[in-house]
Design a protein around this motif. Structure first.
Motif, mmCIF file in Angstrom:
data_model
loop_
_atom_site.group_PDB
_atom_site.id
_atom_site.type_symbol
_atom_site.label_atom_id
_atom_site.label_comp_id
_atom_site.label_asym_id
_atom_site.label_seq_id
_atom_site.Cartn_x
_atom_site.Cartn_y
_atom_site.Cartn_z
ATOM 1 N N UNK B 25 0.853 -1.198 0.000
ATOM 2 C CA UNK B 25 0.000 0.000 0.000
ATOM 3 C C UNK B 25 0.884 1.241 0.000
ATOM 4 N N UNK B 26 0.263 2.391 -0.235
ATOM 5 C CA UNK B 26 1.004 3.640 -0.425
ATOM 6 C C UNK B 26 1.999 3.895 0.703
ATOM 7 N N UNK B 27 1.515 3.771 1.937
ATOM 8 C CA UNK B 27 2.388 4.046 3.068
ATOM 9 C C UNK B 27 3.521 3.036 3.101
ATOM 10 N N UNK B 30 6.284 3.977 0.760
ATOM 11 C CA UNK B 30 7.045 5.081 1.350
ATOM 12 C C UNK B 30 8.059 4.523 2.361
ATOM 13 N N UNK B 49 2.261 10.954 -3.522
ATOM 14 C CA UNK B 49 1.067 10.343 -4.125
ATOM 15 C C UNK B 49 0.840 10.793 -5.572
ATOM 16 N N UNK B 62 -1.120 -1.117 -10.572
ATOM 17 C CA UNK B 62 -2.559 -1.264 -10.486
ATOM 18 C C UNK B 62 -2.935 -1.329 -9.018
ATOM 19 N N UNK B 65 -7.992 -3.212 -3.655
ATOM 20 C CA UNK B 65 -8.277 -3.096 -2.220
ATOM 21 C C UNK B 65 -8.047 -4.432 -1.545
ATOM 22 N N UNK B 68 -4.839 -4.761 5.344
ATOM 23 C CA UNK B 68 -3.477 -4.432 5.777
ATOM 24 C C UNK B 68 -3.068 -5.338 6.934
ATOM 25 N N UNK B 70 -2.629 -4.624 9.946
ATOM 26 C CA UNK B 70 -3.426 -4.432 11.170
ATOM 27 C C UNK B 70 -4.940 -4.499 10.863
ATOM 28 N N UNK B 72 -6.859 -3.491 8.421
ATOM 29 C CA UNK B 72 -7.645 -2.379 7.895
ATOM 30 C C UNK B 72 -7.693 -2.468 6.386
ATOM 31 N N UNK B 73 -8.756 -1.876 5.832
ATOM 32 C CA UNK B 73 -8.868 -1.877 4.377
ATOM 33 C C UNK B 73 -7.816 -0.919 3.810
ATOM 34 N N UNK B 74 -7.017 -1.407 2.874
ATOM 35 C CA UNK B 74 -5.993 -0.535 2.293
ATOM 36 C C UNK B 74 -5.854 -0.852 0.808
ATOM 37 N N UNK B 75 -5.367 0.132 0.072
ATOM 38 C CA UNK B 75 -5.219 -0.069 -1.363
ATOM 39 C C UNK B 75 -3.797 -0.539 -1.648
ATOM 40 N N UNK B 77 -0.825 -1.710 -4.192
ATOM 41 C CA UNK B 77 -0.403 -1.517 -5.583
ATOM 42 C C UNK B 77 0.492 -2.658 -5.981
#
Lengths: 895, 112
Positions: B25-27, B30, B49, B62, B65, B68, B70, B72-75, B77
């Protein structure tokens, strides 16, 4: 970069905008929460962690914008905002919008109507598959195209079919039959079609099927849509029912759709029958003839096909020299060509008319935008002041213009549906009967394109003007208004142009109406009132009936008897027999020889075969001599009556009475014709009649000869019937009278009165069409121009209220104030009229050659100009009166 | 720790690389970049972003969803086929360029 991925994202953004926003937000939230949790883990106090995360990441909103920006969606967002803003401003200023939208709707509607007409008539007139490859073979002789159709017999047809360049060959033959088994016999137009018709035309039958190979020899019939409606009232259960034609029963196997109206040249057929049947029912001695329609192969050029088929036809000519002239060649003509020739110019002229109308509509919108732009200066200045670029403002103004133009186009398409039908109703014979006006994809695309073009056209000029960065000017708006402005100057060329175009249309309308009035006032040489023509086609293919009327004597007696019966009907004043002699276009061309003239070149004259009552019935003036007597009528030979044009042409110096003439080719041959013994012999002129129109209503009479009808008889005849009252009301009595002589004899369903014959004249319908449509266009143009003028003057007056108030406070007279208001537009109107007159002089000649070849009345521009001046003055005076009634104190307070 | 600033266009390459090792996911991207770089790269979280979105628009990565670590719903890639191709191309380009630049910089006066 992957275009497909981008498009997919754009698609999702458009379809599911809100979900996309939610997802971006959710991702953002997840990130921020994870980040905060990490920061806390690193030992930062929760409140500080929240703060730091916010500072590092920004707002959720910003994230969303970032997303749309990165995805390239920003242009759409801005455009969408512009469109919403445009719609809002359209709704806010309803007066402006409705005038602008209506102006455009009229222009776009008329243009779309004309386009759909052109589309229906010229681009896609026929419903047939590959109709651009269907050809009519034309025999061209030394004198030009032959008037006769090229026909073949069965063996020739079979040879022709094998030609290399032909993909498929249709043979047809028109005939008439009588619908039997009902109260009164009814006339039905038959078309015999070769059994490949269904595949040749490629038109799907509405019900059942068309003529197919399996129908060969079967007694089956396919109905034309109109006939089905007329006779069976559109009953869908008609398939399998029977139809009795000439006492033979046919099973109905199909109904063709409305667009199928084969064949337009001989009049649309009511019933289609398999060609093989024709031999069975017809008189066996008459050859079964095939009129060909040729569908060329896709890869064969017309020139190649011409050459190949020409050789085949020349071979036919060698075998049957009697059927062909000595020198000729064959030319393939696409089936649309006759309509292009007849209608192409008419449509081009009408299209020019509607384009002028559209230009006026666009100018109107420009004027309105500019005038309204004055009032919007402040709004635009604010937008500029908070950072809108010039391009952004131009874009916004253009989008607003497009919102107006597309609304106008939508309304225009609806209007066009009715407008396009108008020419077809006014001049039905100029268009193929298959042409159906429909709103289809090409037409919608056309009007959408037109809307786009118009929006940019009328929006661009005001947008460029209004977006000029002259901030200071607007900041001092109040001073500016009192001090007067040069801004209205930019409207002036538009007003002048509009006036010039309107004058042009008015002048054209004046010319069209003048030409039409001139046409209707031409002396006809006969009296069409209360006369009708009723035709009878004799049953040469019914041996029982034919037996009695095959001989000349029998046929004369038959025709004569019917004449007597009709004459005996109460209300009928007189009745005459005629063969194709109904004016204003009448007679058959025949070669004529005149005694004591050099006869090396036989010239043509129009031949009429009538009974002696013809002249009295049509109120034709007998100038000299007499008509033939009943006894001479029975005999047929030795006498002739000529018209003045004939007498003048051949015997200008001499007395025509007693002169000799003959028609060497007037000999009855073959089984269906009957003639007097000496029909081609010398005849004495016994009378001269005054000229009547015989070559169309607008053309002078050509030389013509009248002979007793008994000298040369075809198996059909017409009766000219003069009645006391409305002639067509007597039709039923006439049918009954005919039936009392021959119980099975039907009357042609194409009976008409002689006034209708004039109205069907091609020149008449053309001029009629022009005068009505151009009258209509120019009235619309005048209306639009006046609305433009009115809005400019009223806007200017409203803008200058303060100035006018000061003037009045300084004791300017009300008349002077009114004059100031009128002066706003006066100069442009005068300029427009001058330009309009000049342009009109220039193009007048072009129009004149298009609209009519001769007899044009002198072109008078005075009425059009006067009308325009009068209307312009009143359009200016209305707001001027308002200006003059302003109270100075109120005016000064108005800011 | 001495911080390094990234030349224009390099962040794209780094994101592609980190995602190539498995969906993130994005985080997570990073974090991984910072972790691999040994905390020497400082990334602006907001504009980070913008680059991720641009890669998505180009069809190289791409989003999908998922859940994660923990719950949680996360996107998440992941790299697409065209993204893999792009990564390969960019990597070659980058190492070629780095080679050339390094070679030039290494050159001593005697070698010219």
């Amino acid at each position: 970069m992957n275009l497909f991925a981008t498009l997919r994202i754009w698609w999702r953004a458009m379809v599911n905008r809100s979900r996309m926003g939610r997802e971006v937000e959710e991702e953002f939230k997840f990130h921020i929460d994870a980040y905060v949790a990490d920061l806390i883990r690193q030992g930062i106090a929760p409140a500080d962690a929240q703060r730091k995360a916010r500072i590092d990441l920004g707002l959720a909103n910003t994230q969303n914008e970032r997303y749309r920006d990165a995805m390239g969606l920003r242009v759409f967002d801005e455009l969408g905002a512009d469109i919403r803003y445009g719609l809002r401003s359209v709704f806010k200023d309803r007066g402006y919008s409705s005038v602008a939208i209506l102006s455009l709707a009229l222009g776009i509607g008329a243009t779309t109507a004309m386009f759909s007409l052109i589309y229906a008539v010229l681009i896609h007139p026929f419903p047939y598959a590959d109709s651009d490859r269907i050809m009519n073979p034309d025999i061209i002789t030394e004198e030009g195209p032959s008037m006769m159709w090229f026909v073949m017999d069965k063996s020739q047809f079979e040879v022709f079919k094998k030609a290399q360049s032909i993909e498929s060959l249709l043979g047809f033959h028109n005939d008439n039959a009588e619908l039997t088994g009902e109260d009164l016999p009814e006339d039905v137009a038959l078309v015999y079609l070769t059994e490949n018709a269904d595949t040749f035309f490629g038109v799907r039958a509405l019900l059942g099927h068309g003529i197919q190979p399996s129908d060969a020899g079967e007694h089956v019939a396919v109905l034309n849509y109109q006939f089905w409606q007329r006779h069976f009232h559109g009953d869908r259960a008609v398939i399998g029912r029977t139809l009795q034609l000439n006492h033979i029963v046919y099973t109905i196997v199909g109904v063709m759709p409305r667009t199928f109206a084969f064949n337009d040249t001989f009049g649309v057929g009511d019933v289609y029958l398999p060609k093989t049947l024709q031999r069975d029912s017809a008189n066996p001695r008459i050859r079964s003839l095939y009129v060909p329609w040729i569908k060329l192969k896709a890869d064969v050029s017309p020139a190649v096909a011409d050459a190949e088929l020409d050789a085949i036809v020349h071979q036919f000519a060698k075998e049957n020299p009697d059927d062909f002239t000595k020198k000729f060649h064959l030319h393939l003509q696409p089936i649309t060509v006759p309509y292009e020739q007849n209608t192409g110019h008419t449509l081009a002229l009408l299209l020019a008319g509607v384009l002028l109308l559209l230009a006026i509509g666009c100018a109107n919108c420009s004027i309105l935008l500019l005038a309204r732009g004055e009032a919007r200066q402040r709004e635009l200045a604010v937008r500029r002041a908070i950072g809108a670029s010039r391009w952004r403002i131009i874009r916004q103004l253009l989008v607003e213009a497009l919102v107006v133009s597309f609304s106008g186009a939508a309304l225009g398409v609806v209007l066009s549906y009715w407008l396009a039908k108008l020419p077809m109703q006014l001049s039905p014979d100029s268009f193929p009967p298959e042409s159906v006006i429909r709103i289809n994809l090409p037409i919608l695309m056309f009007s959408a394109g037109l809307a786009l073009l118009c929006g940019i056209l009328f929006g661009l000029f005001p947008a460029l003007r209004l977006s000029r960065p002259d901030l200071t000017c607007t900041m001092h708006a109040r001073l500016h208004r009192i001090g007067g402005t040069d801004r209205r100057r930019k409207v002036n060329p538009l007003i002048a142009g509009q006036i010039a175009l309107t004058l042009l249309l008015l002048a054209t309308a004046g010319m069209a109406i003048g030409a039409f009035l001139h046409l209707t006032n031409l002396p006809l040489g006969y009296d069409p009132d209360h006369v009708m023509q009723v035709g009878i086609a004799m049953h040469w293919n019914n041996p029982k009936v034919w037996h009695d009327i095959q001989s000349r004597e029998g046929r004369v007696a038959f025709v004569d008897q019917i004449q007597q019966k009709i004459a005996a009907i109460p209300g009928v004043t007189s009745v005459a027999v005629a063969t194709d002699s109904t004016p204003p276009y009448s007679g058959i061309d025949y070669a004529v020889e005149v005694a004591a003239k050099s006869n090396d070149m036989a010239q043509d004259a129009r031949l009429h075969l009538t009974s002696p009552e013809f002249f009295a019935t049509l109120h034709i003036k007998l100038l000299r001599g007499r008509a033939w007597t009943p006894a001479e009528n029975q005999q047929g030979d030795f006498v002739a009556v000529v018209n003045e044009a004939f007498a003048h042409h051949y015997w200008s110096q001499k007395d025509p009475i007693g002169q000799q003439l003959r028609l060497p080719t007037l000999k009855a041959r073959g089984p269906v014709l009957a003639g007097s013994p000496d029909s081609a012999g010398w005849r004495q002129v016994i009378g001269v009649i005054a000229d009547l129109r015989n070559d169309g209503v607008d053309r002078p009479a050509v030389p013509e000869i009248y002979l007793p009808y008994t000298t040369f008889m075809v198996p059909r005849v017409q009766y000219e019937i003069r009645t006391q009252g409305e002639p067509l009301a007597m039709l039923h009595s006439v049918r009954a009278a005919v039936q009392s002589v021959a119980s099975d004899q039907q009357v042609s369903d194409k009976s008409f009165d002689l006034k209708e014959a004039i109205e069907r004249d091609s020149q008449w319908t053309r001029q009629h069409l022009f005068s009505i449509l151009f009258g209509f266009f120019s009235a619309l143009a005048l209306l639009l121009a006046l609305v433009g003028l009115l809005s400019v003057v009223s806007y200017s007056v409203a803008q200058r209220t303060a100035e006018l108030g000061i003037r009045m406070a300084l004791s300017a007279s009300r008349r002077h104030i009114a004059w100031i208001a009128v002066r706003i537009a006066a100069r442009s109107v005068i300029l427009g009229i001058v330009v309009g007159l000049a342009v009109d002089m220039l193009i007048q000649r072009v129009l004149a050659t298009w609209m009519s070849n001769q007899d044009l009345p002198s072109h008078n521009l005075v009425p059009a100009t006067l009308l325009l001046v009068l209307c312009s003055v009143s359009a200016c005076l209305l707001p001027a009166r308002h200006a003059a009634s302003i109270q100075p104190v109120e005016a000064l307070r108005s800011e | 720790v001495k911080r390094v600033e990234l030349p224009q266009g390099t962040l794209e390459l780094l994101i592609l690389k980190s995602v190539s090792l498995g969906p993130l996911h994005g985080y997570g991207i990073l974090l991984r970049i910072q972790q691999i770089s040994g905390e020497r790269l400082e990334l602006l979280q907001g504009s980070f972003y913008t680059v991720v979105y641009r890669l998505e628009r180009n069809g190289w990565i791409e989003g999908e969803w998922g859940e994660s670590e923990n719950n949680r719903k996360a996107k998440f890639y992941r790299l697409t086929t065209s993204g893999r191709r792009q990564l390969k191309e960019e990597t070659t380009k980058w190492s070629d360029m780095a080679d050339v630049v390094a070679n030039i910089l290494r050159t001593s006066p005697e070698e010219i």
